[in-house]
Design an enzyme around this catalytic site. Structure first.
Site, short mmCIF file in Angstrom:
data_model
loop_
_atom_site.label_atom_id
_atom_site.label_comp_id
_atom_site.label_asym_id
_atom_site.label_seq_id
_atom_site.Cartn_x
_atom_site.Cartn_y
_atom_site.Cartn_z
N TRP A 196 -47.48 -20.44 38.21
CA TRP A 196 -47.26 -21.58 37.33
C TRP A 196 -46.60 -21.12 36.03
CZ3 TRP A 196 -49.52 -23.09 32.57
CH2 TRP A 196 -49.27 -24.42 32.21
N ASP A 255 -53.86 -26.35 32.27
CA ASP A 255 -53.47 -27.53 31.51
C ASP A 255 -54.75 -28.27 31.11
OD1 ASP A 255 -51.86 -29.34 30.28
OD2 ASP A 255 -51.30 -30.40 32.10
N HIS A 303 -58.62 -28.03 32.35
CA HIS A 303 -58.44 -27.12 33.46
C HIS A 303 -58.15 -25.71 32.93
CE1 HIS A 303 -57.50 -25.95 37.56
NE2 HIS A 303 -56.34 -25.49 37.14
N ARG A 306 -45.33 -15.11 22.41
CA ARG A 306 -46.14 -13.99 22.90
C ARG A 306 -45.64 -13.39 24.21
NH1 ARG A 306 -48.60 -17.23 19.72
NH2 ARG A 306 -50.33 -16.62 18.40
#
Length: 149
Positions: free
Chosen positions: A30, A66, A69, A108
């Site tokens: 993802w 998200d 979750h 990052r």
């Protein structure tokens, strides 16, 4: 936040040689823009420390984050890594980003705060070296013939 003022991916001292070390990297499928950049940083750092490509295994997993979750994934990954370290007695570096938005993630994974993939790889190298040193110092340890510096 510690990373607001500087890039933590700039290391103050050289890394130990990783020429004889082996690493596995697990990458979430993802949000590939972020996870692939983290992977690139980790692999770049391992190679720079002398780790051959044959000693780097990369596996992809379908982890998504998200809303709430995200909290469950971070907690689950943290607990899973802890269990793996206990069960396998091996160092595992934790390179999961915990950010509030995409900009923080981009900052990052190669942006203004460096690349947390670089940092995770450096941590893994240092922890493997520490484990090797500690095992070598153990009174019941048999000598390791690999000559790791």
């Amino acid at each position: 936040m510690a990373t607001k003022k500087h890039n933590l991916s700039q290391f103050d001292s050289p890394l130990p040689s990783a020429a004889e070390m082996r690493f596995g990297i697990v990458v979430a499928e993802w949000n590939r823009e972020v996870t692939e950049a983290l992977l690139e940083g980790a692999v770049r750092t391992l190679r720079a420390a002398g780790c051959p490509d044959l000693n780097i295994q990369i596996k992809y997993v379908p982890i998504q984050g998200d809303t709430r979750h995200f909290d469950f994934i971070c907690q689950g990954v943290t607990q899973g890594i802890t269990q793996l370290q206990i069960q396998w007695n091996m160092p595992i570096a934790f390179g999961v980003l915990t950010v509030n938005d995409m900009q923080q993630a981009l900052d990052r994974c190669g942006g203004r705060h460096g690349n947390k993939g670089d940092e995770a790889a450096a941590t893994a190298i240092n922890m493997v070296k520490l484990q090797i040193d500690m095992e070598a110092a153990s009174p019941d340890h048999e000598p390791d013939r690999r000559n790791i510096n």
